[in-house]
Design a protein around this motif. Structure first.
Motif, mmCIF file in Angstrom:
data_model
loop_
_atom_site.group_PDB
_atom_site.id
_atom_site.type_symbol
_atom_site.label_atom_id
_atom_site.label_comp_id
_atom_site.label_asym_id
_atom_site.label_seq_id
_atom_site.Cartn_x
_atom_site.Cartn_y
_atom_site.Cartn_z
ATOM 1 N N GLN A 266 0.855 -1.320 -0.134
ATOM 2 C CA GLN A 266 0.152 -0.025 0.042
ATOM 3 C C GLN A 266 1.000 1.197 -0.295
ATOM 4 O O GLN A 266 0.055 2.512 -0.880
ATOM 5 C CB GLN A 266 -0.333 0.333 1.013
ATOM 6 C CG GLN A 266 -1.538 -1.005 1.199
ATOM 7 C CD GLN A 266 -2.738 -1.201 -0.219
ATOM 8 O OE1 GLN A 266 -2.698 -0.428 -1.033
ATOM 9 N NE2 GLN A 266 -3.237 -2.372 -0.947
ATOM 10 N N LEU A 267 1.775 0.832 1.103
ATOM 11 C CA LEU A 267 3.357 2.603 0.652
ATOM 12 C C LEU A 267 3.424 2.446 -1.151
ATOM 13 O O LEU A 267 3.424 4.044 -1.580
ATOM 14 C CB LEU A 267 3.816 2.393 1.665
ATOM 15 C CG LEU A 267 4.397 2.497 2.954
ATOM 16 C CD1 LEU A 267 5.320 1.616 4.506
ATOM 17 C CD2 LEU A 267 2.924 3.585 3.623
ATOM 18 N N SER A 268 3.904 1.397 -1.520
ATOM 19 C CA SER A 268 4.220 1.694 -2.796
ATOM 20 C C SER A 268 3.341 2.491 -3.449
ATOM 21 O O SER A 268 3.739 2.512 -4.304
ATOM 22 C CB SER A 268 4.754 0.410 -3.599
ATOM 23 O OG SER A 268 5.094 0.245 -4.965
ATOM 24 N N VAL A 269 1.601 1.768 -3.655
ATOM 25 C CA VAL A 269 1.055 2.323 -3.902
ATOM 26 C C VAL A 269 1.075 3.797 -4.163
ATOM 27 O O VAL A 269 0.851 4.931 -4.520
ATOM 28 C CB VAL A 269 -0.503 1.691 -3.666
ATOM 29 C CG1 VAL A 269 -1.872 2.398 -4.911
ATOM 30 C CG2 VAL A 269 -0.739 0.607 -4.511
ATOM 31 N N ALA A 270 0.842 4.373 -2.963
ATOM 32 C CA ALA A 270 0.774 6.095 -2.426
ATOM 33 C C ALA A 270 2.129 6.053 -2.698
ATOM 34 O O ALA A 270 1.563 7.606 -3.104
ATOM 35 C CB ALA A 270 0.737 5.682 -0.909
ATOM 36 N N VAL A 271 2.760 6.229 -3.246
ATOM 37 C CA VAL A 271 3.689 6.810 -3.853
ATOM 38 C C VAL A 271 4.760 7.139 -4.797
ATOM 39 O O VAL A 271 4.988 6.775 -6.053
ATOM 40 C CB VAL A 271 5.501 6.867 -2.999
ATOM 41 C CG1 VAL A 271 5.820 6.577 -1.147
ATOM 42 C CG2 VAL A 271 5.950 5.057 -2.772
ATOM 43 N N GLN A 272 3.670 5.894 -5.724
ATOM 44 C CA GLN A 272 3.422 5.861 -7.348
ATOM 45 C C GLN A 272 4.477 5.340 -7.764
ATOM 46 O O GLN A 272 5.233 5.102 -9.045
ATOM 47 C CB GLN A 272 2.965 6.735 -7.560
ATOM 48 C CG GLN A 272 2.206 7.765 -7.785
ATOM 49 C CD GLN A 272 0.242 7.389 -8.590
ATOM 50 O OE1 GLN A 272 1.008 6.961 -9.417
ATOM 51 N NE2 GLN A 272 -0.917 6.842 -7.796
ATOM 52 N N THR A 273 4.796 3.832 -6.950
ATOM 53 C CA THR A 273 6.356 3.580 -7.522
ATOM 54 C C THR A 273 5.347 1.890 -8.497
ATOM 55 O O THR A 273 4.888 1.466 -7.830
ATOM 56 C CB THR A 273 7.124 2.824 -6.867
ATOM 57 O OG1 THR A 273 7.609 3.785 -5.620
ATOM 58 C CG2 THR A 273 8.172 2.006 -6.916
ATOM 59 N N TYR A 274 6.148 2.059 -9.879
ATOM 60 C CA TYR A 274 5.720 0.592 -10.379
ATOM 61 C C TYR A 274 5.683 -0.215 -9.505
ATOM 62 O O TYR A 274 6.633 -0.760 -9.252
ATOM 63 C CB TYR A 274 6.576 0.756 -11.926
ATOM 64 C CG TYR A 274 6.046 -0.134 -12.616
ATOM 65 C CD1 TYR A 274 4.670 0.098 -14.060
ATOM 66 C CD2 TYR A 274 6.595 -1.550 -13.105
ATOM 67 C CE1 TYR A 274 4.163 -1.363 -14.300
ATOM 68 C CE2 TYR A 274 6.331 -2.746 -14.534
ATOM 69 C CZ TYR A 274 5.039 -2.230 -14.743
ATOM 70 O OH TYR A 274 4.935 -3.422 -15.111
ATOM 71 N N THR A 275 4.666 -0.776 -9.449
ATOM 72 C CA THR A 275 4.052 -2.164 -8.258
ATOM 73 C C THR A 275 4.393 -3.351 -9.252
ATOM 74 O O THR A 275 2.940 -3.523 -10.396
ATOM 75 C CB THR A 275 3.556 -1.804 -7.277
ATOM 76 O OG1 THR A 275 4.206 -0.883 -7.228
ATOM 77 C CG2 THR A 275 3.675 -3.306 -6.083
ATOM 78 N N ILE A 276 4.200 -4.486 -8.455
ATOM 79 C CA ILE A 276 3.739 -6.450 -9.255
ATOM 80 C C ILE A 276 3.768 -6.449 -8.127
ATOM 81 O O ILE A 276 4.373 -7.097 -6.952
ATOM 82 C CB ILE A 276 5.000 -7.108 -10.868
ATOM 83 C CG1 ILE A 276 5.274 -6.253 -11.724
ATOM 84 C CG2 ILE A 276 3.871 -8.015 -10.343
ATOM 85 C CD1 ILE A 276 5.974 -6.885 -12.307
ATOM 86 N N ALA A 277 2.682 -7.382 -7.520
ATOM 87 C CA ALA A 277 1.999 -7.971 -6.457
ATOM 88 C C ALA A 277 1.533 -9.006 -6.446
ATOM 89 O O ALA A 277 0.553 -9.517 -7.212
ATOM 90 C CB ALA A 277 1.175 -7.088 -6.260
ATOM 91 N N LEU A 278 2.279 -10.449 -5.449
ATOM 92 C CA LEU A 278 1.696 -11.394 -5.803
ATOM 93 C C LEU A 278 0.706 -11.003 -4.990
ATOM 94 O O LEU A 278 0.415 -11.136 -3.434
ATOM 95 C CB LEU A 278 2.851 -12.608 -5.195
ATOM 96 C CG LEU A 278 3.563 -12.563 -6.599
ATOM 97 C CD1 LEU A 278 4.520 -11.553 -6.772
ATOM 98 C CD2 LEU A 278 4.583 -13.915 -5.777
#
Length: 319
Positions: A266-278
């Protein structure tokens, strides 16, 4: 205007509630907003820009009537105008009624008889949207804003120094958050991704992109996990941010984040980092916004361990 929100759940739940708090503050800039959260989740508000005070109460504990009474007293003493309950619970509803707060908002269902305003509960929604519905009785019916955090300047400076220490300040880096040692309940165990599969992903990635360093986040209980990764991939870098602000800052600097379902996601989403989630037992549609920056890989069995490393690598190379 004084507002209190009762928000049970972990750090990830708090971050998903941030857009609701931020939108409330935007519409009522002079409002003083406090939250009541579980002790394990207080740290989330280090990166919140809208909350005045964080009160701790362990909603999951076997609380006595005296414990609940103390919470009622604490809330009454602060003379709030509005209370927002995030959990459907007759006990929480009764508690709010006993506080005498004039406007008590929550969901229809358990405990709603004690509320002045109950909104429909739509659990199939993205959780941030579900929470944002609680603002409707206050006349706020705009779309839910994006997740956002406020990273303290010292944490940003720490991340810059950490990137230099790791030697990734000029190259960029791929970041891995596995949360391997912090889960204990059966459902939580289904969120763990095995070290052998992380090893396959890292080795394949390094073969194809040898010039882009891999940085792994080390939590307080991840020693064995990190040791195993270093045995197979001695070139990986390891970082150990010791609070949520530093963790957020190091995530913000990454080119790509690979993560299991965790607060770090959720922190990664908040800072708009490109993210791949399992994802394993949880539904990605409820935990990720519709955005091409955030890609979900859903296990075919409900266990994160059954996600194929090839499926992760395909997502990486497709991006």
């Amino acid at each position: 205007m004084r507002v209190v929100a009762l928000v049970p759940g972990g750090i990830g739940d708090q971050i998903l509630f941030f857009p609701t708090l931020d939108d409330l503050k935007r519409h009522y800039p002079n409002a003083q907003i406090d939250v009541v959260v579980e002790p394990r989740s207080k740290a989330a508000y280090q990166v919140s820009k809208s909350v005045h005070e964080v009160l701790a109460f362990d909603f999951k504990d076997r609380n006595s009537l005296a414990d609940w009474g103390n919470l009622v007293g604490t809330i009454r003493d602060r003379e709030y105008d509005i209370a927002i309950a995030v959990k459907q619970s007759w006990l929480v509803g009764l508690l709010l009624w006993l506080t005498g707060i004039l406007i008590r908002i929550g969901y229809q269902g358990k405990g709603s008889v004690f509320l002045t305003d109950a909104v429909p509960f739509k659990p199939s929604q993205y959780v941030a949207e579900l929470y944002h519905d609680l603002l409707q009785p206050l006349g706020i019916k705009t779309p839910v804003p994006e997740l956002a955090v406020n990273v303290p300047k010292p944490d940003i400076e720490w991340a810059q120094k950490e990137q230099k220490r790791l030697g990734v300040d000029e190259t960029g880096y791929i970041l891995i958050h596995a949360a391997s040692g912090q889960l204990s309940q059966a459902k939580e165990l289904d969120k763990i991704y095995p070290v052998e599969k992380w090893q396959q992903i890292i080795q394949s990635f390094q073969d194809k992109q040898p010039d882009l360093p891999v940085v792994v986040i080390k939590g307080s209980e991840d020693q064995l996990f990190i040791r195993s990764l270093l045995e197979s991939s001695p070139d990986i870098k390891v970082t150990a941010p010791d609070d949520i602000g530093k963790l957020t800052a190091i995530i913000a600097g990454a080119n790509l984040m690979l993560s299991t379902d965790s607060a770090a996601l959720q922190l990664s989403v908040a800072v708009q980092t490109y993210t791949i989630a399992l994802f394993g037992p949880t539904n990605p549609a409820k935990l990720l916004p519709k955005n091409d920056k955030f890609l979900a890989i859903e296990s075919p069995t409900g266990k994160t361990a059954d996600v194929s490393p090839n499926a992760v690598l395909e997502k990486i190379w497709a991006g």
